[in-house]
Design an enzyme around this catalytic site. Sequence first.
Site, short mmCIF file in Angstrom:
data_model
loop_
_atom_site.label_atom_id
_atom_site.label_comp_id
_atom_site.label_asym_id
_atom_site.label_seq_id
_atom_site.Cartn_x
_atom_site.Cartn_y
_atom_site.Cartn_z
N GLU A 188 -9.69 -2.06 5.37
CA GLU A 188 -10.35 -1.76 6.64
C GLU A 188 -11.60 -2.64 6.81
O GLU A 188 -12.05 -3.26 5.84
CB GLU A 188 -10.75 -0.28 6.65
CG GLU A 188 -9.57 0.68 6.58
CD GLU A 188 -8.84 0.85 7.91
OE1 GLU A 188 -8.85 -0.08 8.74
OE2 GLU A 188 -8.26 1.94 8.12
N ASP A 214 0.83 -1.21 0.00
CA ASP A 214 0.00 0.00 0.00
C ASP A 214 0.86 1.26 0.00
O ASP A 214 2.08 1.20 0.18
CB ASP A 214 -0.96 0.00 1.21
CG ASP A 214 -0.29 -0.45 2.51
OD1 ASP A 214 0.95 -0.40 2.59
OD2 ASP A 214 -1.01 -0.83 3.44
N HIS A 260 -7.19 -4.86 10.29
CA HIS A 260 -6.93 -4.60 8.87
C HIS A 260 -5.62 -5.24 8.44
O HIS A 260 -4.70 -5.42 9.23
CB HIS A 260 -6.98 -3.09 8.54
CG HIS A 260 -5.83 -2.26 8.96
ND1 HIS A 260 -5.96 -1.16 9.79
CD2 HIS A 260 -4.50 -2.32 8.65
CE1 HIS A 260 -4.78 -0.60 9.97
NE2 HIS A 260 -3.87 -1.28 9.29
N ASN A 313 -7.38 -3.04 14.45
CA ASN A 313 -8.78 -3.33 14.11
C ASN A 313 -8.89 -4.49 13.11
O ASN A 313 -9.93 -4.69 12.51
CB ASN A 313 -9.47 -2.08 13.53
CG ASN A 313 -8.86 -1.64 12.20
OD1 ASN A 313 -7.86 -2.20 11.75
ND2 ASN A 313 -9.45 -0.64 11.57
C1 GLP Z 1 -0.54 0.11 8.72
C2 GLP Z 1 -0.20 -0.59 7.38
C3 GLP Z 1 -0.27 -2.08 7.52
C4 GLP Z 1 0.39 -2.48 8.82
C5 GLP Z 1 -0.46 -2.02 9.97
C6 GLP Z 1 0.18 -2.22 11.33
O1 GLP Z 1 -1.57 1.00 8.67
N1 GLP Z 1 -0.96 -0.19 6.26
O2 GLP Z 1 0.34 -2.70 6.40
O3 GLP Z 1 0.48 -3.88 8.90
O4 GLP Z 1 -0.92 -0.70 9.79
O5 GLP Z 1 1.14 -1.24 11.60
P1 GLP Z 1 2.26 -1.43 12.69
O6 GLP Z 1 3.14 -2.52 12.20
O7 GLP Z 1 2.97 -0.11 12.77
O8 GLP Z 1 1.55 -1.80 13.96
#
Ligand code: GLP
Length: 240
Positions: free
Chosen positions: A146, A67, A141, A139
Amino acid sequence: MKIITSDSKLACSAHAADIILNEIKRNKKAVLGLATGSTVEDLYDCLIKKTKSDGVDWSGIRSFNLDEYVGLKEDEYNQSYRYFMDSKLFDHININKANTNFPIKVNDKAEANQSFANYDEAIKNAGGIDIQVLGIGNNGHIAFNEPGSSIDSLTRCVQLTPSTIKANSRFFASEDDVPKLAISMGLRSILNSKKIILLAFGENKREALNHLINAKSFDPNWPCTCLHNHSDLIVITDLK
Ligand code: GLP
Protein backbone atom coordinates in the site's frame (compact mmCIF):
# COMPACT_ATOMS: atom_id res chain seq x y z
CA MET A 1 9.56 0.10 -19.87
CA LYS A 2 7.71 -1.27 -22.84
CA ILE A 3 4.03 -0.30 -23.15
CA ILE A 4 1.69 -2.41 -25.26
CA THR A 5 -1.80 -1.06 -25.86
CA SER A 6 -4.64 -3.09 -27.23
CA ASP A 7 -8.35 -2.41 -27.68
CA SER A 8 -9.65 -5.20 -25.51
CA LYS A 9 -8.81 -6.82 -22.22
CA LEU A 10 -8.92 -10.16 -23.99
CA ALA A 11 -6.35 -9.17 -26.63
CA CYS A 12 -4.07 -7.81 -23.90
CA SER A 13 -4.46 -11.02 -21.89
CA ALA A 14 -3.76 -13.21 -24.92
CA HIS A 15 -0.56 -11.28 -25.52
CA ALA A 16 0.56 -11.73 -21.91
CA ALA A 17 -0.31 -15.44 -22.10
CA ASP A 18 1.92 -15.82 -25.19
CA ILE A 19 4.88 -14.26 -23.39
CA ILE A 20 4.42 -16.61 -20.42
CA LEU A 21 3.91 -19.74 -22.54
CA ASN A 22 6.97 -18.96 -24.66
CA GLU A 23 9.00 -18.79 -21.46
CA ILE A 24 7.56 -22.11 -20.24
CA LYS A 25 8.34 -23.77 -23.58
CA ARG A 26 11.89 -22.38 -23.45
CA ASN A 27 12.49 -23.19 -19.79
CA LYS A 28 10.64 -26.20 -18.41
CA LYS A 29 11.63 -25.19 -14.86
CA ALA A 30 10.61 -21.56 -15.12
CA VAL A 31 9.63 -19.75 -11.94
CA LEU A 32 6.48 -17.67 -12.25
CA GLY A 33 5.29 -14.96 -9.91
CA LEU A 34 1.50 -14.94 -10.02
CA ALA A 35 -1.19 -12.43 -9.13
CA THR A 36 -4.86 -12.62 -8.27
CA GLY A 37 -7.75 -10.25 -8.92
CA SER A 38 -10.22 -9.61 -11.71
CA THR A 39 -7.44 -8.25 -13.93
CA VAL A 40 -5.78 -11.64 -14.40
CA GLU A 41 -8.92 -13.74 -14.94
CA ASP A 42 -8.79 -13.50 -18.75
CA LEU A 43 -5.04 -14.15 -18.68
CA TYR A 44 -5.56 -17.42 -16.79
CA ASP A 45 -8.38 -18.39 -19.20
CA CYS A 46 -6.04 -17.77 -22.14
CA LEU A 47 -3.26 -19.76 -20.48
CA ILE A 48 -5.59 -22.74 -19.97
CA LYS A 49 -6.91 -22.64 -23.55
CA LYS A 50 -3.49 -22.22 -25.17
CA THR A 51 -1.97 -24.86 -22.89
CA LYS A 52 -4.57 -27.31 -24.16
CA SER A 53 -4.27 -26.35 -27.82
CA ASP A 54 -0.44 -26.29 -27.82
CA GLY A 55 0.08 -29.21 -25.39
CA VAL A 56 2.18 -27.12 -22.99
CA ASP A 57 3.83 -29.01 -20.12
CA TRP A 58 3.69 -27.27 -16.71
CA SER A 59 4.98 -30.24 -14.71
CA GLY A 60 8.34 -28.62 -13.91
CA ILE A 61 7.05 -25.06 -13.40
CA ARG A 62 7.34 -23.45 -9.98
CA SER A 63 5.10 -20.58 -8.89
CA PHE A 64 5.04 -18.03 -6.08
CA ASN A 65 1.90 -16.03 -5.49
CA LEU A 66 2.19 -12.40 -4.49
CA ASP A 67 -0.05 -12.34 -1.47
CA GLU A 68 -2.71 -13.92 0.70
CA TYR A 69 -5.28 -12.62 3.13
CA VAL A 70 -4.85 -13.18 6.85
CA GLY A 71 -7.85 -13.90 9.05
CA LEU A 72 -10.34 -15.34 6.58
CA LYS A 73 -13.09 -17.24 8.35
CA GLU A 74 -13.46 -20.91 7.58
CA ASP A 75 -16.52 -20.39 5.41
CA GLU A 76 -14.59 -17.74 3.45
CA TYR A 77 -12.02 -20.18 2.07
CA ASN A 78 -13.40 -19.45 -1.39
CA GLN A 79 -12.16 -15.84 -0.97
CA SER A 80 -8.61 -16.99 -0.42
CA TYR A 81 -6.05 -16.45 -3.11
CA ARG A 82 -5.16 -20.16 -2.93
CA TYR A 83 -8.76 -20.98 -3.89
CA PHE A 84 -8.66 -18.36 -6.67
CA MET A 85 -5.50 -19.86 -8.17
CA ASP A 86 -6.66 -23.46 -7.89
CA SER A 87 -10.04 -22.80 -9.46
CA LYS A 88 -8.94 -20.31 -12.13
CA LEU A 89 -5.65 -21.89 -13.22
CA PHE A 90 -3.93 -24.70 -11.34
CA ASP A 91 -6.83 -27.21 -11.49
CA HIS A 92 -6.85 -26.93 -15.30
CA ILE A 93 -3.16 -27.46 -16.12
CA ASN A 94 -0.65 -30.13 -15.15
CA ILE A 95 1.31 -28.00 -12.66
CA ASN A 96 2.43 -29.92 -9.58
CA LYS A 97 0.58 -28.22 -6.70
CA ALA A 98 3.53 -29.00 -4.43
CA ASN A 99 5.43 -26.48 -6.56
CA THR A 100 2.84 -23.72 -6.11
CA ASN A 101 3.71 -21.42 -3.21
CA PHE A 102 1.81 -18.83 -1.19
CA PRO A 103 3.20 -16.63 1.56
CA ILE A 104 0.84 -18.28 4.05
CA LYS A 105 -1.57 -21.13 4.17
CA VAL A 106 -5.04 -19.75 4.86
CA ASN A 107 -6.53 -20.21 8.32
CA ASP A 108 -3.26 -21.40 9.73
CA LYS A 109 -1.56 -18.49 11.43
CA ALA A 110 1.05 -20.51 13.30
CA GLU A 111 2.37 -21.93 10.09
CA ALA A 112 1.86 -18.53 8.52
CA ASN A 113 4.49 -16.88 10.66
CA GLN A 114 7.06 -19.47 9.80
CA SER A 115 6.40 -19.64 6.11
CA PHE A 116 6.34 -15.96 5.21
CA ALA A 117 9.64 -15.34 6.97
CA ASN A 118 11.26 -17.71 4.50
CA TYR A 119 9.37 -16.69 1.39
CA ASP A 120 12.00 -14.45 -0.18
CA GLU A 121 14.63 -17.06 0.66
CA ALA A 122 12.53 -19.75 -1.02
CA ILE A 123 12.18 -17.59 -4.14
CA LYS A 124 15.93 -17.04 -4.19
CA ASN A 125 16.60 -20.76 -3.73
CA ALA A 126 14.30 -21.51 -6.68
CA GLY A 127 16.58 -19.32 -8.82
CA GLY A 128 14.48 -16.13 -8.64
CA ILE A 129 11.29 -15.24 -10.47
CA ASP A 130 11.62 -15.42 -14.27
CA ILE A 131 8.32 -13.70 -15.01
CA GLN A 132 6.25 -11.80 -12.46
CA VAL A 133 2.63 -11.05 -13.37
CA LEU A 134 1.16 -7.94 -11.73
CA GLY A 135 -2.15 -6.17 -11.57
CA ILE A 136 -2.40 -2.73 -10.01
CA GLY A 137 -4.67 -1.27 -7.37
CA ASN A 138 -6.63 1.94 -7.95
CA ASN A 139 -4.36 3.58 -5.38
CA GLY A 140 -1.21 2.33 -7.11
CA HIS A 141 -0.61 -0.68 -4.89
CA ILE A 142 1.09 -3.75 -6.32
CA ALA A 143 0.48 -7.05 -4.52
CA PHE A 144 -0.66 -5.55 -1.17
CA ASN A 145 2.11 -2.96 -0.97
CA GLU A 146 0.00 0.00 0.00
CA PRO A 147 1.06 3.68 -0.21
CA GLY A 148 3.91 4.30 2.22
CA SER A 149 5.59 0.94 1.52
CA SER A 150 9.37 0.97 1.48
CA ILE A 151 11.11 0.26 -1.81
CA ASP A 152 13.28 -2.24 0.09
CA SER A 153 10.34 -4.13 1.62
CA LEU A 154 10.35 -7.91 1.55
CA THR A 155 7.52 -10.35 2.28
CA ARG A 156 5.72 -9.25 5.45
CA CYS A 157 2.40 -8.76 7.16
CA VAL A 158 0.64 -5.63 5.91
CA GLN A 159 -2.45 -3.66 6.84
CA LEU A 160 -4.89 -2.98 4.02
CA THR A 161 -5.95 0.62 3.46
CA PRO A 162 -9.64 1.61 3.61
CA SER A 163 -9.62 2.19 -0.17
CA THR A 164 -8.34 -1.34 -0.88
CA ILE A 165 -10.81 -2.85 1.59
CA LYS A 166 -13.57 -0.95 -0.19
CA ALA A 167 -12.35 -2.01 -3.66
CA ASN A 168 -12.10 -5.68 -2.62
CA SER A 169 -15.43 -5.70 -0.77
CA ARG A 170 -17.13 -6.54 -4.07
CA PHE A 171 -15.98 -10.13 -3.51
CA PHE A 172 -17.29 -10.33 0.09
CA ALA A 173 -20.73 -10.20 1.71
CA SER A 174 -19.92 -6.76 3.13
CA GLU A 175 -17.03 -4.35 3.62
CA ASP A 176 -16.76 -5.53 7.25
CA ASP A 177 -16.00 -9.05 6.06
CA VAL A 178 -12.89 -8.05 4.10
CA PRO A 179 -9.75 -9.04 6.05
CA LYS A 180 -7.75 -6.08 7.33
CA LEU A 181 -4.40 -7.88 7.08
CA ALA A 182 -2.52 -9.78 4.43
CA ILE A 183 0.90 -11.26 3.86
CA SER A 184 2.42 -9.69 0.80
CA MET A 185 5.64 -9.92 -1.12
CA GLY A 186 7.42 -6.59 -0.76
CA LEU A 187 8.39 -4.09 -3.42
CA ARG A 188 11.99 -5.35 -3.34
CA SER A 189 10.77 -8.95 -3.64
CA ILE A 190 8.91 -7.92 -6.81
CA LEU A 191 11.74 -5.77 -8.21
CA ASN A 192 14.09 -8.75 -7.96
CA SER A 193 12.07 -10.50 -10.72
CA LYS A 194 13.88 -10.89 -14.03
CA LYS A 195 10.87 -9.85 -16.15
CA ILE A 196 7.65 -8.17 -15.04
CA ILE A 197 4.35 -8.02 -16.93
CA LEU A 198 1.93 -5.47 -15.47
CA LEU A 199 -1.68 -5.58 -16.67
CA ALA A 200 -3.98 -2.59 -16.19
CA PHE A 201 -7.55 -2.49 -17.46
CA GLY A 202 -10.28 0.10 -17.20
CA GLU A 203 -10.62 3.75 -16.24
CA ASN A 204 -10.23 3.02 -12.51
CA LYS A 205 -6.58 2.20 -13.14
CA ARG A 206 -5.74 5.26 -15.25
CA GLU A 207 -4.48 7.49 -12.45
CA ALA A 208 -2.22 4.79 -10.99
CA LEU A 209 -0.91 3.78 -14.40
CA ASN A 210 -0.14 7.40 -15.31
CA HIS A 211 1.90 7.73 -12.13
CA LEU A 212 3.97 4.72 -13.15
CA ILE A 213 4.40 5.74 -16.79
CA ASN A 214 5.43 9.29 -15.89
CA ALA A 215 7.59 8.38 -12.88
CA LYS A 216 11.16 9.69 -12.81
CA SER A 217 11.81 8.27 -9.34
CA PHE A 218 10.09 6.18 -6.68
CA ASP A 219 7.15 7.93 -5.03
CA PRO A 220 6.03 6.01 -1.90
CA ASN A 221 2.54 7.52 -2.30
CA TRP A 222 2.24 5.48 -5.51
CA PRO A 223 3.99 2.13 -4.82
CA CYS A 224 3.76 1.11 -8.51
CA THR A 225 6.34 3.81 -9.34
CA CYS A 226 9.05 1.53 -7.90
CA LEU A 227 8.87 -0.28 -11.25
CA HIS A 228 9.79 2.77 -13.36
CA ASN A 229 13.41 1.77 -13.96
CA HIS A 230 13.10 -2.03 -13.88
CA SER A 231 15.23 -3.42 -16.69
CA ASP A 232 12.49 -5.61 -18.20
CA LEU A 233 9.01 -4.25 -17.50
CA ILE A 234 6.16 -4.75 -19.99
CA VAL A 235 2.95 -2.83 -19.33
CA ILE A 236 -0.03 -4.23 -21.21
CA THR A 237 -3.15 -2.09 -21.07
CA ASP A 238 -6.42 -1.22 -22.79
CA LEU A 239 -6.00 2.41 -21.68
CA LYS A 240 -5.03 4.89 -24.39
C1 GLP B 1 -5.72 -6.75 -5.08
C2 GLP B 1 -4.46 -7.66 -5.14
C3 GLP B 1 -3.52 -7.19 -6.20
C4 GLP B 1 -4.31 -6.83 -7.44
C5 GLP B 1 -5.13 -5.60 -7.17
C6 GLP B 1 -6.09 -5.24 -8.29
O1 GLP B 1 -5.97 -6.18 -3.86
N1 GLP B 1 -3.76 -7.83 -3.93
O2 GLP B 1 -2.55 -8.19 -6.46
O3 GLP B 1 -3.44 -6.54 -8.50
O4 GLP B 1 -5.76 -5.64 -5.92
O5 GLP B 1 -7.23 -6.04 -8.27
P1 GLP B 1 -8.18 -6.21 -9.51
O6 GLP B 1 -7.39 -6.93 -10.53
O7 GLP B 1 -9.35 -7.01 -9.02
O8 GLP B 1 -8.54 -4.83 -9.95
